[in-house]
Design an enzyme around this catalytic site. Structure first.
Site, PDB file in Angstrom:
ATOM      1  N   HIS A   1       0.803  -1.222   0.000  1.00 51.68           N
ATOM      2  CA  HIS A   1       0.000   0.000   0.000  1.00 51.68           C
ATOM      3  C   HIS A   1       0.840   1.277   0.000  1.00 51.68           C
ATOM      4  O   HIS A   1       0.283   2.374   0.000  1.00 51.68           O
ATOM      5  CB  HIS A   1      -0.929   0.009   1.216  1.00 51.68           C
ATOM      6  CG  HIS A   1      -0.202   0.258   2.494  1.00 51.68           C
ATOM      7  ND1 HIS A   1       0.570  -0.704   3.094  1.00 51.68           N
ATOM      8  CD2 HIS A   1      -0.102   1.365   3.245  1.00 51.68           C
ATOM      9  CE1 HIS A   1       1.118  -0.193   4.183  1.00 51.68           C
ATOM     10  NE2 HIS A   1       0.727   1.068   4.305  1.00 51.68           N
TER      11      HIS A   1
ATOM     12  N   HIS B   1       1.766   6.959  -0.105  1.00 52.05           N
ATOM     13  CA  HIS B   1       0.949   6.094   0.744  1.00 52.05           C
ATOM     14  C   HIS B   1      -0.457   6.050   0.160  1.00 52.05           C
ATOM     15  O   HIS B   1      -1.146   7.059   0.114  1.00 52.05           O
ATOM     16  CB  HIS B   1       0.921   6.651   2.170  1.00 52.05           C
ATOM     17  CG  HIS B   1       0.359   5.711   3.168  1.00 52.05           C
ATOM     18  ND1 HIS B   1      -1.001   5.488   3.300  1.00 52.05           N
ATOM     19  CD2 HIS B   1       0.970   4.915   4.076  1.00 52.05           C
ATOM     20  CE1 HIS B   1      -1.185   4.605   4.261  1.00 52.05           C
ATOM     21  NE2 HIS B   1      -0.013   4.232   4.747  1.00 52.05           N
TER      22      HIS B   1
END
Length: 157
Positions: free
Chosen positions: A65, A80
């Protein structure tokens, strides 16, 4: 005829298409307080995330992620994808590079299954954070506007 924009080493591009917002608007105190560094966020409308800078991939999160980059000038950037996406344990994410790879701004890094993530009720706001090397405050003209993946957002870093 297709026109290609050449991205130089001092530019930062949008890593995903969507609505650009100030990092201070992110619904997570760690990011909005700039505890990890200054940056910007994009509420994505697409599921492909590209490198915002020319650099080396120095980190790919085990849960797929997030990724970290370092430029030749030493700027360190963390992208992110989403809030609390670590809970997905990598499900729904595909990584297209590996640690140590050299990438150019606009190169594919991670894609995600938008339907799977939306069904998991995850906020997919994607942050680009300058964790080291950014000396000026990030304040962009594109806040509250739609940007396209690869659009130049910062012209000199």
């Amino acid at each position: 005829m297709i026109n290609f924009i050449k991205i130089n080493s001092e530019q930062v591009v949008a890593p995903v298409s969507g609505k650009c917002v100030s990092i201070t608007q992110v619904n997570d105190e760690v990011f909005s307080s700039k505890a990890m560094g200054d940056g910007f966020a994009i509420i994505p409308k697409d599921c492909m995330v590209v490198s915002p800078v020319n650099g080396e991939v120095v980190l790919i999160a085990e849960t797929k992620h997030a990724f970290g980059l370092k430029t030749k000038k030493g700027l360190e950037v963390l992208v992110h994808i989403g809030l609390d996406t670590v809970q997905l344990e990598g499900k729904g994410f595909n990584v297209h590079v590996k640690q140590g790879d050299k990438v150019k701004a606009g190169d594919q890094v991670i894609s995600f299954d938008k339907t799977y993530v939306e069904n998991s009720s995850i906020d997919m706001t994607t942050m680009t954070i300058f964790t080291s090397g950014m000396t000026e405050e990030v304040c962009l003209e594109c806040y509250e506007k739609q940007v396209n993946q690869g659009d130049i957002l910062i012209t000199k870093i």
